[in-house]
Design a protein around this motif. Structure first.
Motif, PDB file in Angstrom:
ATOM      1  N   GLY A  56      25.695  -5.720  -7.315  1.00 35.14           N
ATOM      2  CA  GLY A  56      25.922  -5.112  -8.616  1.00 35.14           C
ATOM      3  C   GLY A  56      24.720  -5.102  -9.544  1.00 35.14           C
ATOM      4  O   GLY A  56      24.767  -4.499 -10.611  1.00 35.14           O
ATOM      5  N   LEU A  57      23.617  -5.761  -9.165  1.00 27.69           N
ATOM      6  CA  LEU A  57      22.420  -5.851 -10.000  1.00 27.69           C
ATOM      7  C   LEU A  57      21.418  -4.766  -9.616  1.00 27.69           C
ATOM      8  O   LEU A  57      20.948  -4.739  -8.471  1.00 27.69           O
ATOM      9  CB  LEU A  57      21.764  -7.228  -9.829  1.00 27.69           C
ATOM     10  CG  LEU A  57      20.435  -7.443 -10.559  1.00 27.69           C
ATOM     11  CD1 LEU A  57      20.654  -7.494 -12.072  1.00 27.69           C
ATOM     12  CD2 LEU A  57      19.771  -8.717 -10.068  1.00 27.69           C
ATOM     13  N   PRO A  58      21.063  -3.874 -10.545  1.00 31.19           N
ATOM     14  CA  PRO A  58      20.037  -2.873 -10.234  1.00 31.19           C
ATOM     15  C   PRO A  58      18.673  -3.541 -10.051  1.00 31.19           C
ATOM     16  O   PRO A  58      18.281  -4.395 -10.853  1.00 31.19           O
ATOM     17  CB  PRO A  58      20.017  -1.960 -11.468  1.00 31.19           C
ATOM     18  CG  PRO A  58      21.265  -2.255 -12.215  1.00 31.19           C
ATOM     19  CD  PRO A  58      21.628  -3.678 -11.887  1.00 31.19           C
ATOM     20  N   ILE A  59      17.978  -3.175  -8.974  1.00 31.36           N
ATOM     21  CA  ILE A  59      16.643  -3.714  -8.706  1.00 31.36           C
ATOM     22  C   ILE A  59      15.712  -2.582  -8.301  1.00 31.36           C
ATOM     23  O   ILE A  59      16.149  -1.488  -7.945  1.00 31.36           O
ATOM     24  CB  ILE A  59      16.644  -4.793  -7.604  1.00 31.36           C
ATOM     25  CG1 ILE A  59      16.968  -4.176  -6.236  1.00 31.36           C
ATOM     26  CG2 ILE A  59      17.576  -5.940  -7.935  1.00 31.36           C
ATOM     27  CD1 ILE A  59      16.566  -5.044  -5.072  1.00 31.36           C
ATOM     28  N   LEU A  60      14.427  -2.882  -8.330  1.00 30.80           N
ATOM     29  CA  LEU A  60      13.385  -2.003  -7.812  1.00 30.80           C
ATOM     30  C   LEU A  60      12.655  -2.765  -6.714  1.00 30.80           C
ATOM     31  O   LEU A  60      12.573  -3.992  -6.752  1.00 30.80           O
ATOM     32  CB  LEU A  60      12.395  -1.627  -8.925  1.00 30.80           C
ATOM     33  CG  LEU A  60      12.989  -0.932 -10.137  1.00 30.80           C
ATOM     34  CD1 LEU A  60      11.936  -0.797 -11.244  1.00 30.80           C
ATOM     35  CD2 LEU A  60      13.551   0.434  -9.763  1.00 30.80           C
ATOM     36  N   ALA A  61      12.107  -2.032  -5.742  1.00 30.73           N
ATOM     37  CA  ALA A  61      11.342  -2.665  -4.667  1.00 30.73           C
ATOM     38  C   ALA A  61      10.257  -1.721  -4.199  1.00 30.73           C
ATOM     39  O   ALA A  61      10.381  -0.502  -4.329  1.00 30.73           O
ATOM     40  CB  ALA A  61      12.248  -3.033  -3.498  1.00 30.73           C
ATOM     41  N   SER A  62       9.189  -2.281  -3.655  1.00 33.02           N
ATOM     42  CA  SER A  62       8.113  -1.463  -3.103  1.00 33.02           C
ATOM     43  C   SER A  62       7.391  -2.219  -2.005  1.00 33.02           C
ATOM     44  O   SER A  62       7.532  -3.433  -1.867  1.00 33.02           O
ATOM     45  CB  SER A  62       7.105  -1.061  -4.191  1.00 33.02           C
ATOM     46  OG  SER A  62       6.297  -2.161  -4.549  1.00 33.02           O
ATOM     47  N   ASP A  63       6.610  -1.444  -1.244  1.00 31.19           N
ATOM     48  CA  ASP A  63       5.676  -2.005  -0.270  1.00 31.19           C
ATOM     49  C   ASP A  63       4.289  -1.916  -0.885  1.00 31.19           C
ATOM     50  O   ASP A  63       3.801  -0.815  -1.142  1.00 31.19           O
ATOM     51  CB  ASP A  63       5.681  -1.196   1.040  1.00 31.19           C
ATOM     52  CG  ASP A  63       6.861  -1.511   1.917  1.00 31.19           C
ATOM     53  OD1 ASP A  63       7.261  -2.691   1.969  1.00 31.19           O
ATOM     54  OD2 ASP A  63       7.373  -0.588   2.563  1.00 31.19           O
ATOM     55  N   SER A  64       3.665  -3.033  -1.131  1.00 30.35           N
ATOM     56  CA  SER A  64       2.298  -3.021  -1.633  1.00 30.35           C
ATOM     57  C   SER A  64       1.357  -2.783  -0.461  1.00 30.35           C
ATOM     58  O   SER A  64       1.440  -3.467   0.559  1.00 30.35           O
ATOM     59  CB  SER A  64       1.956  -4.350  -2.302  1.00 30.35           C
ATOM     60  OG  SER A  64       0.595  -4.359  -2.685  1.00 30.35           O
ATOM     61  N   PHE A  65       0.483  -1.809  -0.614  1.00 37.53           N
ATOM     62  CA  PHE A  65      -0.507  -1.578   0.441  1.00 37.53           C
ATOM     63  C   PHE A  65      -1.739  -2.444   0.208  1.00 37.53           C
ATOM     64  O   PHE A  65      -2.636  -2.490   1.037  1.00 37.53           O
ATOM     65  CB  PHE A  65      -0.879  -0.093   0.533  1.00 37.53           C
ATOM     66  CG  PHE A  65      -1.426   0.482  -0.749  1.00 37.53           C
ATOM     67  CD1 PHE A  65      -2.785   0.415  -1.025  1.00 37.53           C
ATOM     68  CD2 PHE A  65      -0.580   1.081  -1.665  1.00 37.53           C
ATOM     69  CE1 PHE A  65      -3.295   0.937  -2.197  1.00 37.53           C
ATOM     70  CE2 PHE A  65      -1.087   1.613  -2.840  1.00 37.53           C
ATOM     71  CZ  PHE A  65      -2.436   1.550  -3.112  1.00 37.53           C
ATOM     72  N   VAL A  66      -1.768  -3.158  -0.909  1.00 35.69           N
ATOM     73  CA  VAL A  66      -2.847  -4.097  -1.219  1.00 35.69           C
ATOM     74  C   VAL A  66      -2.368  -5.489  -0.829  1.00 35.69           C
ATOM     75  O   VAL A  66      -1.287  -5.925  -1.240  1.00 35.69           O
ATOM     76  CB  VAL A  66      -3.190  -4.073  -2.724  1.00 35.69           C
ATOM     77  CG1 VAL A  66      -4.242  -5.114  -3.060  1.00 35.69           C
ATOM     78  CG2 VAL A  66      -3.619  -2.681  -3.153  1.00 35.69           C
ATOM     79  N   HIS A  67      -3.121  -6.202   0.004  1.00 38.23           N
ATOM     80  CA  HIS A  67      -2.756  -7.576   0.357  1.00 38.23           C
ATOM     81  C   HIS A  67      -3.031  -8.483  -0.837  1.00 38.23           C
ATOM     82  O   HIS A  67      -4.091  -8.429  -1.441  1.00 38.23           O
ATOM     83  CB  HIS A  67      -3.537  -8.062   1.583  1.00 38.23           C
ATOM     84  CG  HIS A  67      -3.240  -9.487   1.910  1.00 38.23           C
ATOM     85  ND1 HIS A  67      -2.016  -9.887   2.414  1.00 38.23           N
ATOM     86  CD2 HIS A  67      -3.977 -10.598   1.770  1.00 38.23           C
ATOM     87  CE1 HIS A  67      -2.036 -11.196   2.570  1.00 38.23           C
ATOM     88  NE2 HIS A  67      -3.207 -11.651   2.196  1.00 38.23           N
ATOM     89  N   HIS A  68      -2.046  -9.306  -1.168  1.00 36.21           N
ATOM     90  CA  HIS A  68      -2.174 -10.232  -2.293  1.00 36.21           C
ATOM     91  C   HIS A  68      -2.181 -11.664  -1.775  1.00 36.21           C
ATOM     92  O   HIS A  68      -1.624 -11.950  -0.719  1.00 36.21           O
ATOM     93  CB  HIS A  68      -1.002 -10.060  -3.263  1.00 36.21           C
ATOM     94  CG  HIS A  68      -0.921  -8.688  -3.854  1.00 36.21           C
ATOM     95  ND1 HIS A  68      -1.699  -8.298  -4.917  1.00 36.21           N
ATOM     96  CD2 HIS A  68      -0.196  -7.606  -3.514  1.00 36.21           C
ATOM     97  CE1 HIS A  68      -1.440  -7.042  -5.214  1.00 36.21           C
ATOM     98  NE2 HIS A  68      -0.532  -6.599  -4.375  1.00 36.21           N
ATOM     99  N   GLY A  69      -2.761 -12.546  -2.530  1.00 33.51           N
ATOM    100  CA  GLY A  69      -2.807 -13.959  -2.178  1.00 33.51           C
ATOM    101  C   GLY A  69      -1.574 -14.704  -2.642  1.00 33.51           C
ATOM    102  O   GLY A  69      -1.607 -15.916  -2.824  1.00 33.51           O
ATOM    103  N   PHE A  70      -0.473 -14.000  -2.856  1.00 33.82           N
ATOM    104  CA  PHE A  70       0.767 -14.626  -3.306  1.00 33.82           C
ATOM    105  C   PHE A  70       1.944 -13.878  -2.688  1.00 33.82           C
ATOM    106  O   PHE A  70       1.795 -12.786  -2.165  1.00 33.82           O
ATOM    107  CB  PHE A  70       0.890 -14.598  -4.834  1.00 33.82           C
ATOM    108  CG  PHE A  70       0.773 -13.215  -5.423  1.00 33.82           C
ATOM    109  CD1 PHE A  70       1.882 -12.386  -5.520  1.00 33.82           C
ATOM    110  CD2 PHE A  70      -0.446 -12.734  -5.873  1.00 33.82           C
ATOM    111  CE1 PHE A  70       1.770 -11.104  -6.050  1.00 33.82           C
ATOM    112  CE2 PHE A  70      -0.568 -11.459  -6.405  1.00 33.82           C
ATOM    113  CZ  PHE A  70       0.545 -10.646  -6.496  1.00 33.82           C
TER     114      PHE A  70
END
Length: 130
Positions: A56-70
């Motif tokens: 029931g909670l609206p969320i957003l999501a993505s695939d980062s093409f930049v590698h992050h250190g976290f």
């Protein structure tokens, strides 16, 4: 109008995670996925931005093409309220599979039964039976 939504950033597994959440958690669905096309910054077909609903909670999501250190941390988690002990046990087992248990299912004094797990994508879930 200003609004706020949780935003989950994955490195190539956003759609897999959303499909898993929709199949596992009641009242969940993917509403829209915008993908990177040929010649765009992200890998073709990966998730530029997805809109979904989880429990029931609206969320957003993505695939980062930049590698992050976290990555994800348990200090931010989704808390799922369960209708009964069977639902808590089912969700806890499904979400922890391939991930890990931070707090095993039990009575910790603040609810009838509670568990805290990391899923296979590294995201943290508190599963609660009030």
């Amino acid at each position: 109008m200003t609004d706020a939504k949780p935003f989950l950033m994955f490195e190539g597994r956003a759609e897999e995670a959303l499909d898993f959440y929709v199949a596992t958690i009641p009242e969940s669905r993917i509403e829209h996925i915008d993908r990177y096309g040929a010649g765009e910054p992200g890998p073709e077909g990966s998730v530029r931005l997805a809109r979904a609903v989880v429990a029931g909670l609206p969320i957003l999501a993505s695939d980062s093409f930049v590698h992050h250190g976290f990555t994800f941390t348990p200090s931010i988690s989704f808390m799922l309220g369960c209708k009964d002990e069977d639902e808590l046990d089912r969700l806890t087992a499904a979400l922890a599979e391939g991930g890990g248990v931070l707090m095993a299912p039990g009575n910790y004094g603040f609810s009838r039964k509670f568990a805290w797990v990391n899923d296979r994508f590294g995201f943290s879930w508190q599963v609660n039976l009030p």
